[in-house]
Scaffold this active site. Sequence first.
Site, short mmCIF file in Angstrom:
data_model
loop_
_atom_site.label_atom_id
_atom_site.label_comp_id
_atom_site.label_asym_id
_atom_site.label_seq_id
_atom_site.Cartn_x
_atom_site.Cartn_y
_atom_site.Cartn_z
CG HIS A 79 -55.45 -27.41 55.12
ND1 HIS A 79 -54.35 -28.03 54.48
CD2 HIS A 79 -56.44 -26.75 54.23
CE1 HIS A 79 -54.77 -27.22 52.93
NE2 HIS A 79 -55.90 -26.76 53.12
CD GLU A 106 -51.44 -28.65 55.63
OE1 GLU A 106 -52.25 -29.64 54.95
OE2 GLU A 106 -51.52 -27.40 55.26
#
Length: 414
Positions: A297, A274
């Site tokens: 997220h 990420e």
Amino acid sequence: MTHNTSAPARRLDDGDVRVLLLENIHTDGRDFLRGQGYQVETRDGALGEDELIEAIQGVHLLGLRSTTYLTEKVVEHASDLIGVGAFCIGTNQIDLAAASRAGIAVFNAPYSNTRSVVELAIAEIISLARRLHEKSTDMHRGVWNKSAQGSHEVRGRTLGIVGYGNIGSQLSVIAEALGLRVVFYDIDDKLALGNAQRCATLEELLAQSDVVSLHVDGRPNNAGFFGEEQFAQMKDRAMFLNLSRGIAVDTTALREHLESGHIAGAAIDVFPVEPKRQGDPFESDLRGLPNLILTPHVGGSTQEAQQDIGRFVASKLRSYAAYGSTSLSVNFPEMNLRAEEGRHRVAYVHQNAPGVLARINTLFGEHGVNIVGQQLATRGELGYAVTDVATEVGEDVLTALAAMPETIRVRHLS
């Protein structure tokens, strides 16, 4: 477990405590710690290993979320660090063994964002079943696609929950209230809530679930937990959600099953890799699929959850720094402590070995220190002894404690 050779910590007055908060931790956490007189520095993004080593010098308390990694190398360069707060549920971004060896207590927020994650899961199940994301995309492209084809109610469908912890069990209750039939699978023996039914195996769950929602933790053996074999066992035209850990799912296998039409739709909130900072480019082999909802997220990213997490974890860091309390620590022996007026406190982190407490008390006696209260708790290889004494402890006593072979860290508190 290695011996910590750093000098014994002298008492830190509140104004001397330095705190570093990373990754946009809610301002309530920052304001709470500043209200205690602590020196608080905040940074918006995550830090890489070398950046963190540089930033952590002289820092006593560290706050991070899911994208900054506290590795063994960072711990080795963080001689002043006494406590770490993960302002989230997971702690897989923290080397807990290394933290324990260095006498660093770690805290997290295991319950604060549960409701937020559950609400996102429910929203995505309904959105996938009604194909809302596809219809919204068509509308933005100027296409009026008013059709019921492929759109379904969720009532009467079977939801399979993989991992029946705090989030999975609450999802179970709310999903059942919406009319979903709920089955679940967990490696631990968990009590079924409502009318949920436990499956003996993952294969049993996959064979009957119209929607599969993954809620596992980030332990290393969960890497690649859900891959080609598991997707192949899912019902034809079932849906899949992962709002737990990016490492748990083989994204290549997921893409193949979405493209083939075997999986009707999916929603993914977490990814193996990420971006570290807001606005950084996002790369994934899942991009570009029309029947896939991608979110950055944000399962626990509601104002309510982040506010609660900020307050909760900050208060745990404060209680540990000021009183030595380790309530709900993920790596230290549990000890719920409060300030005691008129007393001075020594917190002693040590290797869990026979006779340590007796040797501590002998040392106190030899130096004329009068003990007025004491607690000892152990957890695996780690021991934690907190001693309240009548008068301030001298440097000679702290030095003698630090020299004991079992010593990991000594702190002189109020």
